[in-house]
Design an enzyme around this catalytic site. Sequence first.
Site, PDB file in Angstrom:
ATOM      1  N   ASP A 235      39.196  28.700  52.508  1.00 45.69           N
ATOM      2  CA  ASP A 235      39.821  27.437  52.912  1.00 45.69           C
ATOM      3  C   ASP A 235      40.332  27.570  54.350  1.00 45.69           C
ATOM      4  OD1 ASP A 235      42.087  28.956  52.815  1.00 45.69           O
ATOM      5  OD2 ASP A 235      43.240  27.527  51.619  1.00 45.69           O
TER       6      ASP A 235
ATOM      7  N   LYS B 224      33.620  25.354  48.689  1.00 43.42           N
ATOM      8  CA  LYS B 224      34.984  25.876  48.476  1.00 43.42           C
ATOM      9  C   LYS B 224      35.527  25.464  47.121  1.00 43.42           C
ATOM     10  CE  LYS B 224      38.983  24.488  48.927  1.00 43.42           C
ATOM     11  NZ  LYS B 224      40.191  23.740  49.308  1.00 43.42           N
TER      12      LYS B 224
END
Length: 213
Positions: free
Chosen positions: A139, A121
Amino acid sequence: MLTDSEIVNAIHQMRAMFPEAGTTLKADTTFHFLLATILSAQSTDKSVNMVTPPLFARYPTPESLASAEPEDIEPFIQSLGLYHNKAKYLVKAAQGIVTNFNGEVPHTMKELTSLAGVGRKVANVVLAECFNIPAFPVDTHVSRVARRLGMVKPNATVLQIEKRLKEAVPKDEWLDAHHAMIFFGRYQCTAKNPKCTKCPLLPICKYGRDNVF
Ligand code: SF4
C-alpha cells in the site's frame, strides 16, 4: 540499495517498534472484510470502521448486496472519499461473487481481481488476512518506506516493490512484515514530517540523513 538481510533486519526493527501491528479493519465475515478493504482505498481504516457497522448489518450477505442499487449504498459511505465509485464497486463485487462464485468470496488472485474494485493490493490483503495464503500487500505506506529506505529504487513500481520484498523476506514473515511496514509508515516514517531524528533506522537511511542534516 539494501541487501536481503538488511531489508529483513530493518523490518525486524520495525516489528520491534510496533509489536501490536496487525490489520485494523474490522469485519465479521470474509465478505465484509473484502468490502472494508475495497472501501479503504484512499481512506483511513479508522474512517472505514466508522461507517461499516450499519452497512454490514443492512447487507449481511453477497446476495443481499447484489440486489441493491449503488444509490442505496451511498448514504452509508458518503463520509468516505470516492464514495460514488465505491458504492458501485461494492454492488458489482457482490454481484460478481453471486454470479460467478456461488456466493463465496474466491481465494485466488485471478478470481479476486475479476471482481469490481479489487486490484492487486486488495486481493493480496484478502488472501493473506482471510485465507492465510502468503501474500505481501503493498500500500502507500509500504511503498513509501521501501523507497525511502532504499529497499528498492526511488522510482520502483508497486509491482517491483512487491517482488523485491517477497525475494528478500522469508515467506512465513510476509504478512507480519506488511503489518510492521504499515505501522512504521503510519506512525514513524510519515508522508509529511517523518520522525527521522528519533528513527532507529537513520544510520541506514540516506533519505533520512538528507532530511536531518
Ligand atoms: Fe523514514 Fe526518516 Fe526513518 Fe528514514 S530515517 S526510515 S525517512 S523516519
